[in-house]
Design a protein around this motif. Structure first.
Motif, PDB file in Angstrom:
ATOM      1  N   SER A  67      15.797 -34.234  49.652  1.00  0.00           N
ATOM      2  CA  SER A  67      16.960 -33.375  49.410  1.00  0.00           C
ATOM      3  C   SER A  67      18.160 -34.176  48.922  1.00  0.00           C
ATOM      4  CB  SER A  67      17.324 -32.590  50.665  1.00  0.00           C
ATOM      5  OG  SER A  67      17.666 -33.464  51.717  1.00  0.00           O
ATOM      6  N   ARG A 157      23.016 -20.403  42.033  1.00  0.00           N
ATOM      7  CA  ARG A 157      21.698 -20.621  42.649  1.00  0.00           C
ATOM      8  C   ARG A 157      20.920 -21.721  41.928  1.00  0.00           C
ATOM      9  NH1 ARG A 157      21.412 -15.205  42.840  1.00  0.00           N
ATOM     10  NH2 ARG A 157      20.014 -15.098  41.070  1.00  0.00           N
ATOM     11  N   SER A 158      20.971 -21.715  40.616  1.00  0.00           N
ATOM     12  CA  SER A 158      20.269 -22.731  39.826  1.00  0.00           C
ATOM     13  C   SER A 158      20.829 -24.125  40.106  1.00  0.00           C
ATOM     14  CB  SER A 158      20.404 -22.400  38.334  1.00  0.00           C
ATOM     15  OG  SER A 158      19.836 -23.400  37.552  1.00  0.00           O
ATOM     16  N   LYS A 161      19.693 -25.281  43.508  1.00  0.00           N
ATOM     17  CA  LYS A 161      18.287 -25.695  43.478  1.00  0.00           C
ATOM     18  C   LYS A 161      18.155 -27.096  42.885  1.00  0.00           C
ATOM     19  CE  LYS A 161      13.730 -24.216  41.963  1.00  0.00           C
ATOM     20  NZ  LYS A 161      12.961 -23.209  41.230  1.00  0.00           N
ATOM     21  N   LYS A 162      18.878 -27.368  41.812  1.00  0.00           N
ATOM     22  CA  LYS A 162      18.830 -28.686  41.174  1.00  0.00           C
ATOM     23  C   LYS A 162      19.372 -29.772  42.096  1.00  0.00           C
ATOM     24  CE  LYS A 162      19.180 -27.171  36.377  1.00  0.00           C
ATOM     25  NZ  LYS A 162      20.024 -27.182  35.160  1.00  0.00           N
ATOM     26  N   SER A 166      20.130 -25.669  49.975  1.00  0.00           N
ATOM     27  CA  SER A 166      19.517 -24.375  50.280  1.00  0.00           C
ATOM     28  C   SER A 166      20.476 -23.331  50.859  1.00  0.00           C
ATOM     29  CB  SER A 166      18.347 -24.572  51.246  1.00  0.00           C
ATOM     30  OG  SER A 166      18.804 -25.192  52.422  1.00  0.00           O
TER      31      SER A 166
END
Length: 189
Positions: A67, A157-158, A161-162, A166
């Motif tokens: 992460s 959101r994108s 994610k990258k 979360s």
């Protein structure tokens, strides 16, 4: 080993890495300053990021959890920084450290690209994330950018994610470091 610095948030891991480094033979021509950073945790504070950004070593390698690596890959870090997974098998870690200390003849930046895929944020994702971290709601961001709520939400959101994020809480925590990193990059440009 006098030209290699090791920074770690766990003293036992630091000793283990130092032991691995002592066992690696260095080329006689390799006298460059090197730094190794290891982060067992899944977050980074501003002091740790400043240590990385202000590090004067010619090459830096950062070992972290998946992460945190995702978060690092979303930042615009200098080319002389490479990455590795904190939880890789010891033989892979030893091989990666050997390649770091004695890089192959090919360009070091090519080695960096193989270690972790680049997940750069688009300009829209970067701007939306920056505004959100500064405290603006998705609705206000959509209005100010003249975009729909769904588009702004999708970009957010994108970007999350990258960056390997979360939740919105995690975005706010890591986002401050992200903003600081972008500010440092803009000042350096």
């Amino acid at each position: 080993m006098d030209n290699i610095s090791v920074f770690c948030d766990d003293c036992y891991v630091r000793e283990a890495i130092s032991s691995i480094l002592k066992g690696i033979k260095r080329n006689a021509l390799n006298s460059s300053e090197l730094s190794v950073f290891l982060f067992e945790k899944t977050w980074l504070n501003e002091t740790e990021l400043s240590m990385i950004l202000n590090c004067q070593s010619e090459r830096i390698i950062i070992f972290a959890r998946e992460s945190l690596l995702g978060f690092f890959s979303s930042l615009m870090l200098p080319e002389h920084i490479s990455f590795g997974r904190y939880d890789m098998p010891i033989n892979n870690l030893r091989k990666m450290m050997d390649d770091f200390i004695n890089p192959p003849v090919k360009e070091f930046s090519v080695l960096r690209r193989k270690v972790i895929p680049e997940k750069q944020l688009s300009p829209s994702e970067r701007k939306i994330t920056s505004l959100y971290v500064q405290g603006l709601s998705v609705v206000h961001i959509a209005e100010s950018m003249n975009k729909s709520f769904k588009t702004v939400s999708s970009h957010k959101r994108s970007a999350m994610k990258k960056m390997g994020i979360s939740s919105n809480i995690e975005l706010m925590q890591k986002g401050r470091v992200f903003l600081m990193m972008n500010r440092e990059y803009l000042l350096a440009s």
